[in-house]
Design a protein around this motif. Structure first.
Motif, PDB file in Angstrom:
ATOM      1  N   GLU A 170      -5.675   2.198   7.790  1.00 37.24           N
ATOM      2  CA  GLU A 170      -7.372   1.092   8.174  1.00 37.24           C
ATOM      3  C   GLU A 170      -7.139  -0.223   8.453  1.00 37.24           C
ATOM      4  O   GLU A 170      -7.595  -0.599   9.392  1.00 37.24           O
ATOM      5  CB  GLU A 170      -7.450   1.627   7.206  1.00 37.24           C
ATOM      6  N   THR A 208       0.660  -1.583  -0.310  1.00 38.67           N
ATOM      7  CA  THR A 208      -0.465   0.019   0.251  1.00 38.67           C
ATOM      8  C   THR A 208       0.954   1.089   0.191  1.00 38.67           C
ATOM      9  O   THR A 208       2.360   1.396   0.431  1.00 38.67           O
ATOM     10  CB  THR A 208      -1.230  -0.371   1.582  1.00 38.67           C
ATOM     11  N   THR A 259      -5.106   4.393   3.695  1.00 40.11           N
ATOM     12  CA  THR A 259      -5.650   2.962   3.851  1.00 40.11           C
ATOM     13  C   THR A 259      -4.729   1.772   4.713  1.00 40.11           C
ATOM     14  O   THR A 259      -5.326   1.039   5.194  1.00 40.11           O
ATOM     15  CB  THR A 259      -4.895   2.055   2.585  1.00 40.11           C
TER      16      THR A 259
END
Length: 84
Positions: free
Chosen positions: A46, A38, A43
């Motif tokens: 999270e 990522t 993101t």
């Protein structure tokens, strides 16, 4: 091949456990890979709690060593901090 009834049963149990542990270890590795791949910080932030939970659970039941879990969590936290 084993001669005793108990050792035959033990072989069956060990194979079942091996497959179970292998599944969860592979799931953990995939989660870590996904987080490392990522590039978006939101993101990654999270995803981190779920990966952390997986690592802690596997360390608790000795599928991975507790220090390995700690090292992975530390490295992933550093990775998240580096993201812009």
């Amino acid at each position: 091949m084993a001669n005793h009834k108990s050792s035959i049963k033990r072989i069956r149990q060990e194979e079942k456990r091996r497959l179970h542990n292998r599944y969860y270890a592979k799931t953990m590795r995939n989660a870590v890979r996904k987080l490392r791949a990522t590039n978006d910080k939101a993101t990654a932030v999270e995803l981190y709690p779920s990966v952390q939970k997986i690592l802690d659970k596997l360390a608790k039941v000795n599928i991975i060593h507790a220090n390995k879990a700690a090292n992975l969590k530390s490295k992933l936290a550093k990775h998240i901090q580096k993201l812009g």
